[in-house]
Write a protein that holds these residues in place. Structure first.
Motif, short mmCIF file in Angstrom:
data_model
loop_
_atom_site.label_atom_id
_atom_site.label_comp_id
_atom_site.label_asym_id
_atom_site.label_seq_id
_atom_site.Cartn_x
_atom_site.Cartn_y
_atom_site.Cartn_z
N PHE A 25 0.82 -1.21 0.00
CA PHE A 25 0.00 0.00 0.00
C PHE A 25 0.86 1.27 0.00
O PHE A 25 0.37 2.34 -0.30
CB PHE A 25 -0.96 0.00 1.21
N VAL A 100 -3.40 -7.22 -8.10
CA VAL A 100 -3.79 -6.68 -6.80
C VAL A 100 -2.94 -5.46 -6.46
O VAL A 100 -3.47 -4.41 -6.08
CB VAL A 100 -3.65 -7.75 -5.69
N SER A 103 -3.88 -2.58 -8.61
CA SER A 103 -5.15 -1.99 -8.19
C SER A 103 -4.95 -1.11 -6.96
O SER A 103 -5.51 -0.02 -6.87
CB SER A 103 -6.15 -3.11 -7.84
N VAL A 104 -4.13 -1.60 -6.04
CA VAL A 104 -3.85 -0.81 -4.83
C VAL A 104 -3.20 0.50 -5.20
O VAL A 104 -3.60 1.58 -4.73
CB VAL A 104 -2.92 -1.62 -3.87
N LEU A 108 -4.71 4.31 -4.61
CA LEU A 108 -4.11 5.30 -3.71
C LEU A 108 -3.30 6.34 -4.48
O LEU A 108 -2.61 7.16 -3.89
CB LEU A 108 -3.19 4.60 -2.71
N VAL A 120 -2.46 4.51 5.75
CA VAL A 120 -2.21 3.06 5.75
C VAL A 120 -1.94 2.58 7.17
O VAL A 120 -2.55 1.60 7.64
CB VAL A 120 -1.01 2.71 4.83
N HIS A 123 -5.32 3.53 9.54
CA HIS A 123 -6.63 2.94 9.29
C HIS A 123 -6.61 1.52 8.72
O HIS A 123 -7.60 0.81 8.80
CB HIS A 123 -7.43 3.84 8.35
N LEU A 124 -5.50 1.12 8.11
CA LEU A 124 -5.46 -0.24 7.58
C LEU A 124 -4.68 -1.18 8.50
O LEU A 124 -5.14 -2.27 8.80
CB LEU A 124 -4.85 -0.23 6.17
N LEU A 151 -8.41 10.73 3.78
CA LEU A 151 -9.76 10.15 3.74
C LEU A 151 -10.70 10.99 2.88
O LEU A 151 -11.52 10.45 2.14
CB LEU A 151 -10.31 10.02 5.17
N LEU A 154 -9.92 10.19 -0.66
CA LEU A 154 -10.34 8.83 -1.04
C LEU A 154 -11.85 8.75 -1.27
O LEU A 154 -12.33 8.01 -2.12
CB LEU A 154 -9.92 7.83 0.04
N LEU A 155 -12.59 9.55 -0.48
CA LEU A 155 -14.05 9.50 -0.61
C LEU A 155 -14.54 9.98 -1.97
O LEU A 155 -15.60 9.56 -2.45
CB LEU A 155 -14.70 10.34 0.51
N LEU A 160 -11.54 4.53 -6.73
CA LEU A 160 -12.15 3.71 -5.68
C LEU A 160 -13.62 3.49 -5.95
O LEU A 160 -14.17 2.44 -5.65
CB LEU A 160 -11.96 4.39 -4.31
N PHE A 163 -13.85 0.64 -8.24
CA PHE A 163 -13.63 -0.64 -7.56
C PHE A 163 -14.89 -1.05 -6.81
O PHE A 163 -15.29 -2.22 -6.80
CB PHE A 163 -12.48 -0.55 -6.57
N ALA A 164 -15.49 -0.06 -6.15
CA ALA A 164 -16.65 -0.38 -5.32
C ALA A 164 -17.81 -0.85 -6.18
O ALA A 164 -18.56 -1.77 -5.80
CB ALA A 164 -17.05 0.86 -4.52
N ARG A 168 -12.44 -5.22 -9.00
CA ARG A 168 -11.15 -4.92 -9.64
C ARG A 168 -11.25 -5.13 -11.15
O ARG A 168 -11.87 -6.08 -11.60
CB ARG A 168 -10.07 -5.85 -9.09
#
Lengths: 169, 272
Positions: A25, A100, A103-104, A108, A120, A123-124, A151, A154-155, A160, A163-164, A168
């Motif tokens: 990440f 993967v 995608s990460v 980011l 990272v 929160h991760l 954050l 990212l929102l 993202l 992805f959601a 992917r």
């Protein structure tokens, strides 16, 4: 041998996945991330009494990870190590791992490195603000502002959202 | 705040296959590094212990004007380097004679006549600072060394040594030592820092009677000042040219070399 290093082995086993994922990440490929996690744990092993004595073990270890990562940027040659014998086991389909990691990185990609590292770890990985501050060598307030900015970005990040909605690519 | 993290990011986190922890490789590699550390410590100890035991003998020899030249004090892979009235055993490969203020790429011994961090190339962005092991010598009085961090004190070979805790940043660790007005900053890779810095720190001692360290004279210093510094340190001085208004380019032998007092040091000087 494993018994002699029981504490270290237990800790390394428990944190291996978090270290590898954190490195991915933070911008590494999966193989680089595994090398980085191994370098981090090697340093821990060599200074294990110091790690045990540290006020906050996780913060100390992730600080080493961050330092190893910065170090690897300066010394690209250290990313590859010659080995006497090549592994003779199957490594599976490497493209899956690349997907993967890719995608990460795209997810980011809109974050600055500083904001990305903060979010990272906080929160991760699940470190506290204090631990994150120790690991990154910054003030707690800086961690708060960096994670808040990250954050917020990212929102609204379209990658993202993709992805959601569709998983992917 | 945690609930604001997009769930897709958490999914990606879980999707990363970390693989197996190569614990056997890790432990094997760790044992190799430890063995290498032990060899370095033994090599340094091979110099320090005979010197500690034989200090009295050496002083007696010096009083009879039979002192060996500095090179005779070198054992194995270490070398004696002095500044002011203090001498330190350093790994031989670190003494690479890097030009002052040129960003080094190999281990090096660095001298400075004023502020210990005053080299412009070495105080820019920390990420650009040289990532090589090093020893920096400077005057404690003139340096910017942070003496407030000096928490430990010991009596070593009759010399009071004060030093800070090991401070690590990136892959380098450093520790500041202060003794008899001299600031010594030792940097070493994290994997070797504990033993290496401790060993070098424990080798700090006074220069034997009748001997002195060739002082550091910054290139560009007027010859008159360079000559004065060498005479003050107890050396005779000769120059490659006769002009007293020229500037010092280099000197032979180099700064830090331990010589018997009265030995002649040559200043290489510029044209007028």
């Amino acid at each position: 041998l494993l018994d002699q290093h029981g504490d270290f082995v237990d800790y390394a086993s428990a944190r291996w996945a978090d270290l590898v994922r954190s490195a991915v990440f933070m911008g590494c490929s999966l193989h680089q991330a595994q090398d980085l996690a191994q370098s981090t744990l090697l340093r821990c092993y060599l200074s294990w009494p110091k790690v045990v004595r540290a006020d906050d073990r996780d913060a100390y270890v992730f600080k080493i990870l961050v330092n190893c990562l910065r170090d690897s940027y300066r010394r690209p040659s250290s990313r590859e190590m010659p080995v006497a014998e090549l592994p003779d086991h199957s490594v599976g389909d490497p493209t899956e791992h690349v997907d993967v990691a890719d995608s990460v990185h795209r997810a980011l990609g809109s974050l600055s490195a500083a904001n990305r590292d903060a979010v990272v770890l906080r929160h991760l990985v699940g470190l506290t603000e204090q631990q994150t501050a120790l690991a990154l060598g910054v003030a707690v307030g800086t961690v708060k502002s960096r994670t808040a900015r990250a954050l917020a970005q990212l929102l609204v990040d379209s990658h993202l959202s993709d992805f959601a909605e569709g998983g992917r690519p | 705040m945690t609930d604001q993290l997009p769930s897709s990011l958490l999914d990606l986190w879980r999707d990363v296959d970390a693989g197996f922890l190569p614990i056997d490789d890790l432990l094997r590699q760790g044992r190799r590094v430890r063995a290498r550390r032990r060899r370095i410590v033994l090599a340094v100890a091979a110099t320090v212990i005979p010197v500690a035991i034989g200090t009295g003998v050496v002083v007696q020899q010096l009083s009879r004007d039979q002192a060996p030249p500095a090179t005779d004090m070198t054992h194995g892979p270490t070398r004696q380097v002095g500044f002011g009235a203090v001498v330190v055993s350093v790994p031989d490969e670190w003494v690479t004679r890097q030009p002052v203020c040129q960003t080094p790429t190999e281990p090096y011994v660095f001298f400075t006549s004023t502020a210990i961090y005053n080299c412009p190339n070495l105080q820019t962005d920390p990420t650009d600072s040289p990532q090589v092991p090093s020893i920096q010598f400077g005057s404690l009085v003139d340096s910017n060394a942070d003496t407030t961090t000096l928490r430990h004190q010991s009596d070593q070979f009759g010399l009071i040594i004060k030093h800070s805790d090991l401070e690590c940043r990136d892959w380098l660790c450093q520790e500041l030592f202060a003794a008899d007005g001299v600031a010594i900053i030792i940097r070493a890779p994290q994997t070797e820092a504990d033993e290496l810095i401790q060993s070098i720190g424990e080798s700090i001692r006074p220069i034997a009677e009748g001997h002195a360290a060739v002082p550091f004279i910054e290139p560009g210093t007027p010859v008159r000042e360079g000559r004065k510094a060498l005479l003050s340190a107890g050396f005779e001085v000769t120059t490659t040219r006769g002009a007293s208004t020229s500037l010092v380019l280099a000197m032979h032998p180099d700064a830090g070399t331990i010589l018997e007092e009265g030995t002649t040091v040559t200043l290489e000087i510029s044209l007028d």
